[in-house]
Design a protein around this motif. Structure first.
Motif, short mmCIF file in Angstrom:
data_model
loop_
_atom_site.label_atom_id
_atom_site.label_comp_id
_atom_site.label_asym_id
_atom_site.label_seq_id
_atom_site.Cartn_x
_atom_site.Cartn_y
_atom_site.Cartn_z
N SER A 8 113.20 38.00 68.73
CA SER A 8 112.39 36.91 69.35
C SER A 8 111.80 36.05 68.92
O SER A 8 111.79 35.92 68.15
CB SER A 8 110.85 37.63 69.97
N LYS A 10 109.73 32.77 70.18
CA LYS A 10 108.71 32.41 71.65
C LYS A 10 109.60 30.56 72.21
O LYS A 10 109.00 30.67 73.26
CB LYS A 10 107.82 32.64 71.25
N CYS A 13 111.91 29.88 73.97
CA CYS A 13 112.54 30.20 75.70
C CYS A 13 112.79 29.56 75.93
O CYS A 13 111.60 28.86 76.91
CB CYS A 13 110.45 31.79 75.48
N PHE A 17 107.62 34.05 78.26
CA PHE A 17 108.41 34.32 77.67
C PHE A 17 107.89 36.18 77.81
O PHE A 17 108.44 37.28 77.47
CB PHE A 17 106.40 34.72 76.10
N GLU A 36 108.53 36.03 65.63
CA GLU A 36 107.11 34.82 65.30
C GLU A 36 106.48 34.35 64.22
O GLU A 36 105.42 34.65 64.14
CB GLU A 36 106.00 35.73 66.66
N LEU A 47 99.30 39.49 70.22
CA LEU A 47 101.21 39.00 71.17
C LEU A 47 101.99 40.24 71.18
O LEU A 47 102.16 41.19 72.30
CB LEU A 47 102.27 38.25 70.35
N MET A 184 117.08 34.00 73.86
CA MET A 184 115.36 33.48 74.71
C MET A 184 116.27 31.97 74.81
O MET A 184 115.69 32.05 76.18
CB MET A 184 115.13 32.93 73.02
#
Length: 202
Positions: A8, A10, A13, A17, A36, A47, A184
């Motif tokens: 990921s 974020k 994105c 997300f 992240e 999260l 993403m």
């Protein structure tokens, strides 16, 4: 499962997300790693907890990045750098290891531990914005890692992986490729992941 690990990012994105992550889980990739690094430990845990109800609906394995304690608490896999793996003697959860040398691969094979190693991320293979200014290690490096591991643990190339170079990963002996920004940013994530799988086996 698709021969792809999605990592990921974020901040880049292309859509909500949580919508994007669910689409990735639906595609049954080899693993999803929540990276992240810019989040605090509290923000990161929050999260993870928001994503758990989504993750539990699908067979795609959910990996936490770096936080071994949190992974054990929640029963999730954990992605750790090689030096952290050296410090571990056992693990109740699956572990993914990020390596950057053939010597690190040799250590993993020569020092057996009471740990289920899910996969190895070897990189970075090609030039990538995530490692600006750092020379890529290349396909010869990936091939040398794959020879050492000898199919005992799935090996995935990471760093600059795209549709054009996916076939080269298989030729080097890898089990697949790991992608971050493209999984993403790309609008049609389902089409991208399907095409990456097709190209890998082409």
């Amino acid at each position: 499962m698709k021969p792809i690990i999605c990592v990921s990012q974020k901040s880049v994105c292309a859509e909500d997300f949580f919508v994007r992550v669910e689409k990735i889980f639906q595609q049954e990739v080899f693993a999803f790693i929540l990276r992240e690094k810019e989040l605090s430990s509290e923000e990161y845990k929050a999260l993870v907890l928001k994503l758990l109800p989504i993750a539990k609906q699908y067979p795609t394995p959910f990996f936490i990045n770096g936080d071994f304690t949190l992974a054990c608490e929640l029963g999730l896999g954990v992605q750790i750098p090689f030096h952290k793996y050296q410090e571990l003697t056992k693990s109740p959860v699956p572990v993914g290891i990020s390596i950057h040398s053939t010597e690190e691969a040799e250590y993993i094979m020569q020092q057996p531990k009471n740990i289920v190693v899910s996969h190895i991320l070897a990189g970075h293979i090609f030039a990538t914005d995530c490692k600006k200014g750092a020379a890529p290690r290349g396909l010869d490096f990936l091939a040398s890692v794959c020879r050492v591991i000898n199919q005992k643990i799935p090996v995935f190339g990471i760093g600059g992986i795209n549709l054009e170079n996916m076939p080269a990963l298989r030729k080097a002996g890898a089990n697949g490729g790991a992608v971050m920004s493209s999984c993403m940013k790309t609008a049609g994530i389902e089409a991208l992941l399907t095409e990456l799988e097709t190209r890998f086996y082409s």
